[in-house]
Scaffold this active site. Sequence first.
Site, PDB file in Angstrom:
ATOM      1  N   CYS A 144      -0.070  -0.340   2.747  1.00  0.00           N
ATOM      2  CA  CYS A 144      -1.249  -0.728   3.660  1.00  0.00           C
ATOM      3  C   CYS A 144      -2.769  -0.446   3.105  1.00  0.00           C
ATOM      4  CB  CYS A 144      -0.699   0.173   5.010  1.00  0.00           C
ATOM      5  SG  CYS A 144       0.978  -0.742   5.501  1.00  0.00           S
ATOM      6  N   ASP A 146      -6.048  11.422  -7.022  1.00  0.00           N
ATOM      7  CA  ASP A 146      -6.784  12.588  -7.998  1.00  0.00           C
ATOM      8  C   ASP A 146      -5.450  13.796  -9.097  1.00  0.00           C
ATOM      9  OD1 ASP A 146      -7.240  12.699  -5.552  1.00  0.00           O
ATOM     10  OD2 ASP A 146      -8.374  14.609  -6.278  1.00  0.00           O
ATOM     11  N   LYS A 204      12.886   5.262   4.402  1.00  0.00           N
ATOM     12  CA  LYS A 204      12.162   4.650   3.508  1.00  0.00           C
ATOM     13  C   LYS A 204      10.947   5.472   2.794  1.00  0.00           C
ATOM     14  CE  LYS A 204       8.234   1.787   3.681  1.00  0.00           C
ATOM     15  NZ  LYS A 204       6.976   3.023   3.335  1.00  0.00           N
ATOM     16  N   ASN A 205      10.694   6.781   3.014  1.00  0.00           N
ATOM     17  CA  ASN A 205      10.123   7.887   2.515  1.00  0.00           C
ATOM     18  C   ASN A 205      10.632   8.235   0.808  1.00  0.00           C
ATOM     19  OD1 ASN A 205       7.030   6.290   3.843  1.00  0.00           O
ATOM     20  ND2 ASN A 205       7.637   8.498   5.006  1.00  0.00           N
ATOM     21  N   ASP A 223       2.697   8.956  10.171  1.00  0.00           N
ATOM     22  CA  ASP A 223       3.861   7.156  10.704  1.00  0.00           C
ATOM     23  C   ASP A 223       3.860   7.599  12.290  1.00  0.00           C
ATOM     24  OD1 ASP A 223       3.185   7.161   8.329  1.00  0.00           O
ATOM     25  OD2 ASP A 223       5.061   7.715   7.329  1.00  0.00           O
ATOM     26  N   ARG A 243       8.497  -3.955   6.261  1.00  0.00           N
ATOM     27  CA  ARG A 243       8.271  -3.296   4.514  1.00  0.00           C
ATOM     28  C   ARG A 243       8.969  -1.540   5.742  1.00  0.00           C
ATOM     29  NH1 ARG A 243       2.941  -1.639   3.266  1.00  0.00           N
ATOM     30  NH2 ARG A 243       4.441  -0.005   1.810  1.00  0.00           N
ATOM     31  N   ARG A 254      -6.321   6.824  -0.370  1.00  0.00           N
ATOM     32  CA  ARG A 254      -5.235   7.356  -0.288  1.00  0.00           C
ATOM     33  C   ARG A 254      -5.724   7.849  -1.622  1.00  0.00           C
ATOM     34  NH1 ARG A 254      -0.261   4.629   2.147  1.00  0.00           N
ATOM     35  NH2 ARG A 254      -0.798   3.079   1.529  1.00  0.00           N
ATOM     36  N   PRO A 255      -6.076   9.156  -2.531  1.00  0.00           N
ATOM     37  CA  PRO A 255      -6.427   9.170  -4.272  1.00  0.00           C
ATOM     38  C   PRO A 255      -5.446   9.253  -4.363  1.00  0.00           C
ATOM     39  CG  PRO A 255      -7.897  10.543  -2.220  1.00  0.00           C
ATOM     40  CD  PRO A 255      -7.467  10.077  -2.038  1.00  0.00           C
ATOM     41  N   ARG A 288       2.580   0.622  -1.760  1.00  0.00           N
ATOM     42  CA  ARG A 288       2.073   2.185  -2.605  1.00  0.00           C
ATOM     43  C   ARG A 288       2.784   2.958  -3.564  1.00  0.00           C
ATOM     44  NH1 ARG A 288      -2.841   4.284  -2.914  1.00  0.00           N
ATOM     45  NH2 ARG A 288      -2.862   6.610  -3.725  1.00  0.00           N
TER      46      ARG A 288
END
Length: 418
Positions: free
Chosen positions: A118, A126, A22-23, A306, A398, A123-124, A94
């Site tokens: 999620c 920047d 998935k990732n 995860d 998901r 989870r910035p 995301r």
Amino acid sequence: MGKLLVEGGHRLTGKVNIGGFKNAAVAIIPAAILAGDVCIVDNLPTIEDVNILGQILNDIGANVAYDKENKEMKIDSTKLEECYAPYEIAKKLRASYYLLGAGLGRFKKAKVAFPGGCEIGSRPIDQHIKGFEALGAKVNINHGFIEVEAEELVGTEIYLDVVSVGATINIMLAACRAKGKTILENSAKEPHVVDVANFLNSMGADIRGAGTDIIKINGVDEMKGSTYSVIPDQIEAGTYMIMAAATGGDVIVDNVIPKHLEPVTAKLKEMGIQVYEYGESLRIVAENKLKKANIKTLVYPGFPTDLQQPMSALLTKATGTSIVTETIYEGRFKHIDELKRMGAKAKVEGRLAVIQGVEKLSSAKVMATDLRAGAALVIAGLMAEGTTEISNLHYIDRGYECIEDKLLSLGAKVKRSV
């Protein structure tokens, strides 16, 4: 939303085939637009996030054909003229932020609504912005949208202040079409970073060092279409390994890359589980009483965040007291309250969860608060007495393809309901 009914007390046996990662898939699909050509991506997991990304690309002007049966997506971005993701779609996952790097690389501009996904903590983005600006882009945040634009992208040296998978991939996407060389230091080393780099290279990019903390990217003027197969999903594989351990099972987890699973394998062995490696398969045999273990999540090659929640569920069955330390996302202990509803003895202290093993869990009505929390509750349900009802099934869908079918094939008693 849907619910999953899980009847506990059934030992899992047999073989389960692991799908595509998935990732990796959710980054590779947006990356395909960099070619301005036709790409075919196969071994895709049959999950909602893949559906959504295909819809996004179709909506902005690409021609996407998704063959779910063969787990293959054909992406023709020849006529694509812009890269834009509205809030209604971007809020669902995301990974929509990868359209920023891909759009910036292809069109020198992109506009994406702030991404969703999620709620597992801060989870910035920047570091993404830092990378884009270093390459010469201007970044504006207006009315809930992130807009990036550059007259020209120029390679440079970029040092990430924190190790970030998302920032590493997003900067790679933009930098592979920049002029000159980009050196990305303190980069993430996760397997899906390597897989995305390999996909980009298959389209004509020049990326070296993926999988180490220094990635060197020589920009190219053009890229071409490619046919590419996504690597197996180490998180899905790890989840089924843990499920086998939780039920005292004997399960072959097939189509895996064992090296990617070494942190999980090591912890399961520490807990008294036997793990055998056969090429691209791992056999999990759980015959002994589970021993306690301490878990600390780290960036790759450490124990993956995860799998912290699924492992936490398993530890409720282990003899003694285990300590789980979450160093990546501060909001990743929401599942603990749900486990306590099932009789688990656990408490959260900041980024620590202290879990005392119990003789048995009991069924209850529980709610998945995010994707991996959902997986943890499935594991708890497999161990519990009675039938556990897990709501918010859409979170599980998901990231886990056909979860009830795979569990049924292993001898579990599960049922999907509305």
